[in-house]
Design a protein around this motif. Structure first.
Motif, PDB file in Angstrom:
ATOM      1  N   TRP A 301       0.844  -1.210   0.000  1.00  0.00           N
ATOM      2  CA  TRP A 301       0.000   0.000   0.000  1.00  0.00           C
ATOM      3  C   TRP A 301       0.874   1.253   0.000  1.00  0.00           C
ATOM      4  CZ3 TRP A 301      -5.384   0.489  -0.109  1.00  0.00           C
ATOM      5  CH2 TRP A 301      -5.859   1.793   0.067  1.00  0.00           C
ATOM      6  N   GLN A 302       1.875   1.256   0.869  1.00  0.00           N
ATOM      7  CA  GLN A 302       2.743   2.430   0.976  1.00  0.00           C
ATOM      8  C   GLN A 302       3.599   2.616  -0.279  1.00  0.00           C
ATOM      9  OE1 GLN A 302       2.790   4.817   3.220  1.00  0.00           O
ATOM     10  NE2 GLN A 302       1.105   3.853   4.321  1.00  0.00           N
ATOM     11  N   ALA A 303       4.036   1.501  -0.858  1.00  0.00           N
ATOM     12  CA  ALA A 303       4.830   1.604  -2.092  1.00  0.00           C
ATOM     13  C   ALA A 303       3.968   2.202  -3.198  1.00  0.00           C
ATOM     14  CB  ALA A 303       5.369   0.234  -2.497  1.00  0.00           C
ATOM     15  N   ARG A 304       2.702   1.773  -3.283  1.00  0.00           N
ATOM     16  CA  ARG A 304       1.791   2.321  -4.307  1.00  0.00           C
ATOM     17  C   ARG A 304       1.482   3.792  -4.030  1.00  0.00           C
ATOM     18  NH1 ARG A 304      -1.443  -1.330  -7.455  1.00  0.00           N
ATOM     19  NH2 ARG A 304      -3.363  -0.161  -7.108  1.00  0.00           N
ATOM     20  N   HIS A 305       1.357   4.110  -2.764  1.00  0.00           N
ATOM     21  CA  HIS A 305       1.104   5.496  -2.368  1.00  0.00           C
ATOM     22  C   HIS A 305       2.217   6.408  -2.916  1.00  0.00           C
ATOM     23  CE1 HIS A 305      -0.321   8.556   0.544  1.00  0.00           C
ATOM     24  NE2 HIS A 305       0.955   8.858   0.657  1.00  0.00           N
ATOM     25  N   TRP A 306       3.460   5.988  -2.709  1.00  0.00           N
ATOM     26  CA  TRP A 306       4.587   6.797  -3.175  1.00  0.00           C
ATOM     27  C   TRP A 306       4.776   6.725  -4.686  1.00  0.00           C
ATOM     28  CZ3 TRP A 306       7.295  10.694  -1.371  1.00  0.00           C
ATOM     29  CH2 TRP A 306       7.163  10.990  -0.013  1.00  0.00           C
ATOM     30  N   LEU A 307       4.451   5.548  -5.242  1.00  0.00           N
ATOM     31  CA  LEU A 307       4.530   5.415  -6.704  1.00  0.00           C
ATOM     32  C   LEU A 307       3.600   6.440  -7.338  1.00  0.00           C
ATOM     33  CD1 LEU A 307       5.547   3.787  -9.177  1.00  0.00           C
ATOM     34  CD2 LEU A 307       3.626   2.234  -8.841  1.00  0.00           C
ATOM     35  N   GLY A 308       2.385   6.520  -6.810  1.00  0.00           N
ATOM     36  CA  GLY A 308       1.415   7.493  -7.326  1.00  0.00           C
ATOM     37  C   GLY A 308       1.928   8.908  -7.167  1.00  0.00           C
ATOM     38  N   ALA A 309       2.482   9.221  -6.023  1.00  0.00           N
ATOM     39  CA  ALA A 309       2.983  10.583  -5.771  1.00  0.00           C
ATOM     40  C   ALA A 309       4.108  10.926  -6.746  1.00  0.00           C
ATOM     41  CB  ALA A 309       3.478  10.685  -4.324  1.00  0.00           C
ATOM     42  N   CYS A 310       4.998   9.968  -6.956  1.00  0.00           N
ATOM     43  CA  CYS A 310       6.140  10.219  -7.865  1.00  0.00           C
ATOM     44  C   CYS A 310       5.640  10.449  -9.292  1.00  0.00           C
ATOM     45  CB  CYS A 310       7.105   9.023  -7.850  1.00  0.00           C
ATOM     46  SG  CYS A 310       8.009   8.845  -6.311  1.00  0.00           S
ATOM     47  N   ILE A 311       4.694   9.610  -9.726  1.00  0.00           N
ATOM     48  CA  ILE A 311       4.181   9.727 -11.097  1.00  0.00           C
ATOM     49  C   ILE A 311       3.507  11.089 -11.280  1.00  0.00           C
ATOM     50  CG2 ILE A 311       2.474   8.805 -12.724  1.00  0.00           C
ATOM     51  CD1 ILE A 311       3.094   6.004 -11.597  1.00  0.00           C
ATOM     52  N   LEU A 312       2.713  11.479 -10.297  1.00  0.00           N
ATOM     53  CA  LEU A 312       1.997  12.750 -10.412  1.00  0.00           C
ATOM     54  C   LEU A 312       2.959  13.933 -10.501  1.00  0.00           C
ATOM     55  CD1 LEU A 312      -1.213  13.429 -10.144  1.00  0.00           C
ATOM     56  CD2 LEU A 312      -0.325  14.763  -8.233  1.00  0.00           C
ATOM     57  N   GLN A 313       4.000  13.916  -9.671  1.00  0.00           N
ATOM     58  CA  GLN A 313       4.932  15.046  -9.668  1.00  0.00           C
ATOM     59  C   GLN A 313       5.707  15.163 -10.977  1.00  0.00           C
ATOM     60  OE1 GLN A 313       4.836  17.376  -7.621  1.00  0.00           O
ATOM     61  NE2 GLN A 313       4.026  16.572  -5.701  1.00  0.00           N
ATOM     62  N   MET A 314       5.780  14.036 -11.724  1.00  0.00           N
ATOM     63  CA  MET A 314       6.528  14.085 -12.996  1.00  0.00           C
ATOM     64  C   MET A 314       5.595  14.128 -14.210  1.00  0.00           C
ATOM     65  SD  MET A 314       9.813  11.618 -12.328  1.00  0.00           S
ATOM     66  CE  MET A 314       8.902  10.109 -12.072  1.00  0.00           C
ATOM     67  N   ASN A 315       4.289  14.199 -13.954  1.00  0.00           N
ATOM     68  CA  ASN A 315       3.315  14.206 -15.046  1.00  0.00           C
ATOM     69  C   ASN A 315       3.431  12.938 -15.888  1.00  0.00           C
ATOM     70  OD1 ASN A 315       1.311  15.079 -16.765  1.00  0.00           O
ATOM     71  ND2 ASN A 315       2.678  16.320 -18.023  1.00  0.00           N
ATOM     72  N   GLY A 316       3.643  11.801 -15.221  1.00  0.00           N
ATOM     73  CA  GLY A 316       3.721  10.524 -15.924  1.00  0.00           C
ATOM     74  C   GLY A 316       4.998   9.787 -15.594  1.00  0.00           C
ATOM     75  N   VAL A 317       5.170   8.634 -16.226  1.00  0.00           N
ATOM     76  CA  VAL A 317       6.363   7.830 -15.951  1.00  0.00           C
ATOM     77  C   VAL A 317       6.721   7.022 -17.199  1.00  0.00           C
ATOM     78  CG1 VAL A 317       4.963   5.943 -14.913  1.00  0.00           C
ATOM     79  CG2 VAL A 317       7.382   6.163 -14.314  1.00  0.00           C
ATOM     80  N   ASP A 318       8.011   6.947 -17.501  1.00  0.00           N
ATOM     81  CA  ASP A 318       8.464   6.152 -18.643  1.00  0.00           C
ATOM     82  C   ASP A 318       8.962   4.779 -18.212  1.00  0.00           C
ATOM     83  OD1 ASP A 318       8.196   8.256 -20.713  1.00  0.00           O
ATOM     84  OD2 ASP A 318       9.620   9.274 -19.388  1.00  0.00           O
ATOM     85  N   ALA A 319       9.510   4.718 -16.989  1.00  0.00           N
ATOM     86  CA  ALA A 319      10.010   3.419 -16.514  1.00  0.00           C
ATOM     87  C   ALA A 319       9.922   3.340 -15.000  1.00  0.00           C
ATOM     88  CB  ALA A 319      11.459   3.215 -16.960  1.00  0.00           C
ATOM     89  N   ILE A 320       9.655   2.121 -14.548  1.00  0.00           N
ATOM     90  CA  ILE A 320       9.682   1.824 -13.112  1.00  0.00           C
ATOM     91  C   ILE A 320      10.756   0.767 -12.923  1.00  0.00           C
ATOM     92  CG2 ILE A 320       8.363   0.820 -11.188  1.00  0.00           C
ATOM     93  CD1 ILE A 320       5.808   1.822 -12.619  1.00  0.00           C
ATOM     94  N   ALA A 321      11.635   0.977 -11.948  1.00  0.00           N
ATOM     95  CA  ALA A 321      12.703  -0.004 -11.712  1.00  0.00           C
ATOM     96  C   ALA A 321      12.586  -0.546 -10.303  1.00  0.00           C
ATOM     97  CB  ALA A 321      14.062   0.648 -11.907  1.00  0.00           C
ATOM     98  N   PHE A 322      12.644  -1.865 -10.185  1.00  0.00           N
ATOM     99  CA  PHE A 322      12.627  -2.517  -8.874  1.00  0.00           C
ATOM    100  C   PHE A 322      14.041  -2.958  -8.535  1.00  0.00           C
ATOM    101  CE2 PHE A 322       8.175  -3.121 -10.136  1.00  0.00           C
ATOM    102  CZ  PHE A 322       7.540  -2.685  -8.971  1.00  0.00           C
ATOM    103  N   THR A 323      14.475  -2.595  -7.324  1.00  0.00           N
ATOM    104  CA  THR A 323      15.829  -2.961  -6.927  1.00  0.00           C
ATOM    105  C   THR A 323      15.919  -3.256  -5.435  1.00  0.00           C
ATOM    106  OG1 THR A 323      18.157  -2.350  -7.237  1.00  0.00           O
ATOM    107  CG2 THR A 323      16.706  -0.600  -6.451  1.00  0.00           C
TER     108      THR A 323
END
Ligand code: ADP
Length: 394
Positions: A301-323
């Motif tokens: 839930w928290q990872a998705r919460h931040w994923l959403g926040a990051c995407i919004l601040q950048m007006n979209g996303v080209d790649a997501i990397a898991f590490t």
């Protein structure tokens, strides 16, 4: 030029030795010691291993020892780990009680053992030096901010590696170079085609997400201390600040009792009622342990919460990397984080995601996913070795 990178945990010492003589750094050796009681002995054993394997002919062969210190008052970037810097780390020991003390001790012991070898540290906060002011400010009185109560951001070496590597994988050599040269240029150089938007998800013993715009971090889910953001292995993650005075009054707890509760008994361990390793948590969840399942659900839930926040601040996303340890090895967790995001152009390939990704990089997005999704083993040590080399040459 040989550079030893030492990763100092409270009871562990992990190391990697790089040959940084050529254009491309070469990994010569790696190793480590767990359950360390006597750090001096571990340092001696590390040097003996390198000598006996013939990787170095003597200690003088080492151009420097590189470190990944967490936080110091008034210091960031790549610096010589002298007494002034170590004192600045001491001033913030209470911000990073699990991280700063072992680093301070370890660096002092290395320096004592090798008094003529430069000790150089790349602070974990370095990658966020250019984050916008609005992203780093807490709404606290100015005096608190001046004391250091602000979002610093951590996992800088890992997220910087991901910034470079994702840009390479997306065919954007210009952005990869921009990220690589960030500290040399003291900020980002112009970029040919703007808007390469990456979310880096570092999920391990400590976890954080970073929004990376054109190779430079604009935010990180970790805030003032490594106890913030996502639930960590045994550290609390984000918490309403009023929970602390409330519990102090409610249960008559002292600060000395509050700190270990938040730093040692909270996070995934607190949620799962005792397990702080994702392998055990996942196993218990499969056996029907509801608390273990809850720990996974909260992390997702928290990872998705931040994923959403990051995407919004950048007006979209080209790649997501898991590490990092959890994200590299746990396909179910990756699937849970990416679930039901097709409307955002994020679509995993179930088969690629569940294939064994433990041994290296993989693209795990579906062919029709607008957003590329990668598993990328991080290489924090390489980032440190490169910066230490630049530091020595400048
Ligand atoms: P750190 O470097 O922050 O201590 P890691 O990146 O090694 O942490 O991540 C540790 C976490 O990753 C633990 O929760 C562990 O369970 C998980 N992990 C590590 N290796 C594996 C693996 N092979 N399979 C599943 N989980 C793993």
């Amino acid at each position: 030029m040989k550079i030893l990178v030492a990763n100092l945990g409270s009871t562990s010492l992990k190391y990697r030795l790089f040959d940084c003589s050529g254009e491309e750094e070469k990994l010569l050796a790696r190793g480590g010691f767990e359950r360390v009681c006597d750090y001096s002995k571990a340092i001696n054993s590390c040097l003996e291993e390198l000598l006996s394997a013939g990787h170095i002919s003597g200690e003088k062969d080492l151009a420097a020892v590189g470190f990944k210190p967490v936080i110091a008052r008034g210091v960031t970037g790549c610096v010589q780990m002298n007494e002034e810097v170590l004192s600045a780390m001491e001033a913030y020991c209470k911000m990073a009680p699990a991280h700063n003390p072992p680093y301070i001790t370890g660096v002092r012991l290395f320096a004592k053992r090798m008094p003529t070898t430069p000790m150089v540290g790349l602070f974990e906060t370095s990658f966020y030096q250019w984050a916008p002011e609005a992203a780093v400010r807490y709404a606290v009185p100015q005096e608190w901010h001046d004391e250091g109560v602000r979002r610093w951001g951590f996992h800088g070496a890992s997220h910087k590696f991901i910034a470079e590597r994702t840009a390479e994988l997306l065919g954007r050599a210009d952005v990869a170079e921009r990220a690589r040269m960030l500290y040399v240029n003291k900020g980002a150089s112009p970029v040919e085609k703007p808007d390469l938007r990456v979310v880096s998800c570092h999920l391990g013993g400590s976890s954080s997400l970073s929004a990376i715009l054109n190779g430079v971090a604009i935010c990180n889910s970790l805030g003032m201390s490594p106890q913030s953001g996502l639930p960590q292995n045994n550290r609390v993650g984000d918490l309403d600040s009023f929970a602390i005075p409330f519990m102090m009054r409610q249960k008559g707890l002292s600060l000395e009792e509050i700190e270990p509760a938040l730093c040692e008994e909270a996070g995934l361990k607190g949620l799962s009622c005792g397990y702080n390793d994702m392998r055990e948590i996942a196993e218990q969840a499969t056996l029907g342990d509801k608390n273990a399942q809850l720990a996974i659900d909260v992390l997702v839930w928290q990872a998705r919460h931040w994923l959403g926040a990051c995407i919004l601040q950048m007006n979209g996303v080209d790649a997501i990397a898991f590490t990092a340890g959890i994200a590299e090895n746990n396909p179910l967790l990756r699937a849970a984080i990416c679930r039901n995001l097709e409307n955002l152009g994020i679509k995993l390939d179930a088969q690629k995601n569940s294939a064994d990704t433990s041994s290296g990089e993989a693209e795990i997005s579906a062919a029709d996913s607008a957003v590329k999704i990668f598993v990328i083993p991080t290489n924090e040590e390489l980032v440190i070795a490169r910066e230490v080399k630049r530091f020595l040459l400048n």
